[in-house]
Design an enzyme around this catalytic site. Structure first.
Site, PDB file in Angstrom:
ATOM      1  N   ALA A  84      -0.761   2.934  -4.274  1.00  0.00           N
ATOM      2  CA  ALA A  84       0.454   3.488  -3.540  1.00  0.00           C
ATOM      3  C   ALA A  84       0.429   4.942  -3.571  1.00  0.00           C
ATOM      4  O   ALA A  84      -0.027   5.817  -4.326  1.00  0.00           O
ATOM      5  CB  ALA A  84       1.819   3.127  -4.527  1.00  0.00           C
ATOM      6  N   VAL A  85       1.159   5.347  -2.839  1.00  0.00           N
ATOM      7  CA  VAL A  85       1.439   7.009  -2.310  1.00  0.00           C
ATOM      8  C   VAL A  85       2.959   7.262  -2.384  1.00  0.00           C
ATOM      9  O   VAL A  85       3.597   6.637  -1.883  1.00  0.00           O
ATOM     10  CB  VAL A  85       0.853   7.312  -0.854  1.00  0.00           C
ATOM     11  CG1 VAL A  85       1.246   8.744  -0.547  1.00  0.00           C
ATOM     12  CG2 VAL A  85      -0.613   7.081  -0.863  1.00  0.00           C
ATOM     13  N   ARG A 116       0.415  11.383   5.512  1.00  0.00           N
ATOM     14  CA  ARG A 116      -0.321  12.465   5.304  1.00  0.00           C
ATOM     15  C   ARG A 116      -1.966  12.205   4.939  1.00  0.00           C
ATOM     16  O   ARG A 116      -2.508  13.185   4.483  1.00  0.00           O
ATOM     17  CB  ARG A 116       0.080  13.331   4.261  1.00  0.00           C
ATOM     18  CG  ARG A 116       1.742  13.917   4.233  1.00  0.00           C
ATOM     19  CD  ARG A 116       1.741  14.618   5.749  1.00  0.00           C
ATOM     20  NE  ARG A 116       2.974  15.341   5.481  1.00  0.00           N
ATOM     21  CZ  ARG A 116       4.125  15.051   5.871  1.00  0.00           C
ATOM     22  NH1 ARG A 116       4.191  13.710   6.395  1.00  0.00           N
ATOM     23  NH2 ARG A 116       5.344  15.760   5.960  1.00  0.00           N
ATOM     24  N   TYR A 164      -4.085  -1.359   5.970  1.00  0.00           N
ATOM     25  CA  TYR A 164      -5.539  -2.227   5.909  1.00  0.00           C
ATOM     26  C   TYR A 164      -6.297  -2.506   7.115  1.00  0.00           C
ATOM     27  O   TYR A 164      -7.291  -2.256   7.176  1.00  0.00           O
ATOM     28  CB  TYR A 164      -5.116  -3.376   5.166  1.00  0.00           C
ATOM     29  CG  TYR A 164      -4.482  -3.074   3.784  1.00  0.00           C
ATOM     30  CD1 TYR A 164      -5.182  -2.385   2.960  1.00  0.00           C
ATOM     31  CD2 TYR A 164      -3.633  -3.764   3.108  1.00  0.00           C
ATOM     32  CE1 TYR A 164      -4.613  -2.006   1.594  1.00  0.00           C
ATOM     33  CE2 TYR A 164      -3.117  -3.560   2.167  1.00  0.00           C
ATOM     34  CZ  TYR A 164      -3.603  -2.534   1.159  1.00  0.00           C
ATOM     35  OH  TYR A 164      -3.164  -2.416  -0.104  1.00  0.00           O
ATOM     36  N   GLU A 182      -4.217  -8.515  -2.051  1.00  0.00           N
ATOM     37  CA  GLU A 182      -3.312  -9.424  -1.575  1.00  0.00           C
ATOM     38  C   GLU A 182      -2.237  -8.464  -1.272  1.00  0.00           C
ATOM     39  O   GLU A 182      -1.854  -7.287  -1.904  1.00  0.00           O
ATOM     40  CB  GLU A 182      -2.743 -10.194  -2.816  1.00  0.00           C
ATOM     41  CG  GLU A 182      -3.675 -11.567  -3.005  1.00  0.00           C
ATOM     42  CD  GLU A 182      -4.642 -11.458  -4.303  1.00  0.00           C
ATOM     43  OE1 GLU A 182      -4.787 -10.045  -4.692  1.00  0.00           O
ATOM     44  OE2 GLU A 182      -5.573 -12.248  -4.086  1.00  0.00           O
TER      45      GLU A 182
HETATM   46  C1  LIG Z   1       0.689   1.714   2.442  1.00  0.00           C
HETATM   47  C2  LIG Z   1       0.545   2.948   1.694  1.00  0.00           C
HETATM   48  C3  LIG Z   1      -0.190   3.206   0.808  1.00  0.00           C
HETATM   49  C4  LIG Z   1      -0.040   3.979   2.811  1.00  0.00           C
HETATM   50  O1  LIG Z   1      -0.055   5.194   2.487  1.00  0.00           O
HETATM   51  P1  LIG Z   1      -0.116   6.646   3.316  1.00  0.00           P
HETATM   52  O2  LIG Z   1      -0.820   7.693   2.747  1.00  0.00           O
HETATM   53  O3  LIG Z   1       1.225   6.881   3.706  1.00  0.00           O
HETATM   54  O4  LIG Z   1      -1.131   6.278   4.186  1.00  0.00           O
HETATM   55  P2  LIG Z   1      -2.193   7.158   5.536  1.00  0.00           P
HETATM   56  O5  LIG Z   1      -1.398   8.387   5.476  1.00  0.00           O
HETATM   57  O6  LIG Z   1      -3.384   7.221   4.955  1.00  0.00           O
HETATM   58  O7  LIG Z   1      -2.047   6.375   6.569  1.00  0.00           O
HETATM   59  C5  LIG Z   1      -3.109   5.842   7.684  1.00  0.00           C
HETATM   60  C6  LIG Z   1      -2.911   4.870   8.641  1.00  0.00           C
HETATM   61  O8  LIG Z   1      -2.517   3.636   7.948  1.00  0.00           O
HETATM   62  C7  LIG Z   1      -1.179   3.245   8.924  1.00  0.00           C
HETATM   63  N1  LIG Z   1       0.047   3.298   8.403  1.00  0.00           N
HETATM   64  C8  LIG Z   1       0.237   3.959   7.312  1.00  0.00           C
HETATM   65  N2  LIG Z   1       1.734   3.672   6.864  1.00  0.00           N
HETATM   66  C9  LIG Z   1       2.207   2.932   8.010  1.00  0.00           C
HETATM   67  C10 LIG Z   1       3.546   2.627   8.198  1.00  0.00           C
HETATM   68  N3  LIG Z   1       4.511   2.949   7.521  1.00  0.00           N
HETATM   69  N4  LIG Z   1       3.663   1.869   9.339  1.00  0.00           N
HETATM   70  C11 LIG Z   1       2.726   1.697  10.216  1.00  0.00           C
HETATM   71  N5  LIG Z   1       1.553   2.035  10.053  1.00  0.00           N
HETATM   72  C12 LIG Z   1       1.241   2.685   8.937  1.00  0.00           C
HETATM   73  C13 LIG Z   1      -1.434   4.218  10.330  1.00  0.00           C
HETATM   74  O9  LIG Z   1      -2.214   3.696  11.163  1.00  0.00           O
HETATM   75  C14 LIG Z   1      -1.747   5.635   9.420  1.00  0.00           C
HETATM   76  O10 LIG Z   1      -2.385   6.359  10.502  1.00  0.00           O
HETATM   77  P3  LIG Z   1      -1.450   7.433  11.183  1.00  0.00           P
HETATM   78  O11 LIG Z   1      -0.659   8.079  10.354  1.00  0.00           O
HETATM   79  O12 LIG Z   1      -2.420   8.275  11.828  1.00  0.00           O
HETATM   80  O13 LIG Z   1      -0.604   6.493  12.239  1.00  0.00           O
HETATM   81  C15 LIG Z   1       2.207   3.857   1.499  1.00  0.00           C
HETATM   82  O14 LIG Z   1       2.932   3.402   2.475  1.00  0.00           O
HETATM   83  C16 LIG Z   1       2.823   3.241   0.285  1.00  0.00           C
HETATM   84  O15 LIG Z   1       2.274   3.682  -0.835  1.00  0.00           O
HETATM   85  N6  LIG Z   1       3.576   1.945   0.463  1.00  0.00           N
HETATM   86  C17 LIG Z   1       4.032   1.507  -0.990  1.00  0.00           C
HETATM   87  C18 LIG Z   1       3.038   0.787  -1.722  1.00  0.00           C
HETATM   88  C19 LIG Z   1       2.533  -0.256  -0.913  1.00  0.00           C
HETATM   89  O16 LIG Z   1       3.125  -1.044  -0.508  1.00  0.00           O
HETATM   90  N7  LIG Z   1       1.215  -0.401  -1.544  1.00  0.00           N
HETATM   91  C20 LIG Z   1       0.512  -1.498  -1.012  1.00  0.00           C
HETATM   92  C21 LIG Z   1       0.382  -2.639  -1.839  1.00  0.00           C
HETATM   93  S1  LIG Z   1      -0.642  -4.169  -1.129  1.00  0.00           S
END
Ligand SMILES: CC(C)(COP(=O)(O)OP(=O)(O)OC[C@H]1O[C@@H](n2cnc3c(N)ncnc32)[C@H](O)[C@@H]1OP(=O)(O)O)[C@@H](O)C(=O)NCCC(=O)NCCS
Length: 172
Positions: A83-84, A91, A128, A116
């Site tokens: 998670a972020v 970012r 992913y 999962e």
């Molecule tokens: C999923 C999560 C970990 C992604 O973290 P992040 O640091 O924002 O991801 P990144 O900035 O590295 O994103 C990389 C790429 O992933 C995809 N992506 C990330 N968030 C996305 C969103 N909300 N919608 C669509 N694509 C997304 C995009 O392709 C993105 O590239 P881009 O920004 O150049 O378009 C974050 O949304 C999160 O913490 N969510 C809540 C916790 C969660 O659901 N964890 C997963 C449990 S299985």
């Protein structure tokens, strides 16, 4: 170290990755509670930290921006949690953690990464897929509230990604 709620990101973040320690837990727990409807407890994090050193914290601007919890069994890595902080979404924080995991896994001859994810978690699924994961199967009613999970996997080596006919596949 600064808690993530006091941080904000204006541009793509430079990240630093460290092994997750007890000092990081208050900030990690704040992100966990904000990220999931069924958050892990502090005890769950502590138990996993004692068992394994395959958990990492991502820092940006000296702030805890995200974390990654994994389990390494034989030649497979399982992502248990990632998670972020909302302040740092989009970012590249999770990307930095995933690149780090894929590189570390290849260095240690691991074959594949599994996880999962809730079928409704479109952001995570998109993330992913960006990193080469594909859907292996569906686990019915995997979550406590009855939601199904997708099982996704990412092969780290050419060999692991080929089936008996030499085709690239996502089954092991
Ligand atoms: C999923 C999560 C970990 C992604 O973290 P992040 O640091 O924002 O991801 P990144 O900035 O590295 O994103 C990389 C790429 O992933 C995809 N992506 C990330 N968030 C996305 C969103 N909300 N919608 C669509 N694509 C997304 C995009 O392709 C993105 O590239 P881009 O920004 O150049 O378009 C974050 O949304 C999160 O913490 N969510 C809540 C916790 C969660 O659901 N964890 C997963 C449990 S299985």
């Amino acid at each position: 170290m600064i808690a993530s709620e006091n941080c904000s990101a204006k541009s793509p973040a430079d990240i630093r990755i460290e092994i997750l320690t007890a000092d990081h837990l208050p900030a990690v727990m704040a992100i966990e509670r904000a990220s999931f409807r069924d958050p892990w407890t502090m005890t769950s994090f502590r138990d996993l930290m004692i068992q394994m050193r395959t958990n990492w914290t991502a820092f940006a601007d000296e702030c805890v921006a995200g974390y990654l919890i994994t389990q390494w069994v034989l030649d497979e890595i399982h992502i248990l949690n990632i998670a972020v902080s909302g302040n740092y979404h989009r970012r590249g924080i999770a990307s930095g953690l995933m690149r780090f995991l894929q590189d570390s896994g290849r260095e240690r001859n691991m074959q594949a990464i599994f996880l999962e994810v809730r079928v409704s978690n479109e952001a995570a699924i998109a993330f992913y897929k960006q990193f080469g994961f594909s859907v292996l199967s569906t686990r019915k009613k995997y979550y406590q509230d009855g939601e199904n999970a997708l099982v996704m996997c990412n092969h780290l080596t050419e060999r692991a990604g080929k089936n008996a006919d030499g085709e690239t596949s996502c089954s092991v």
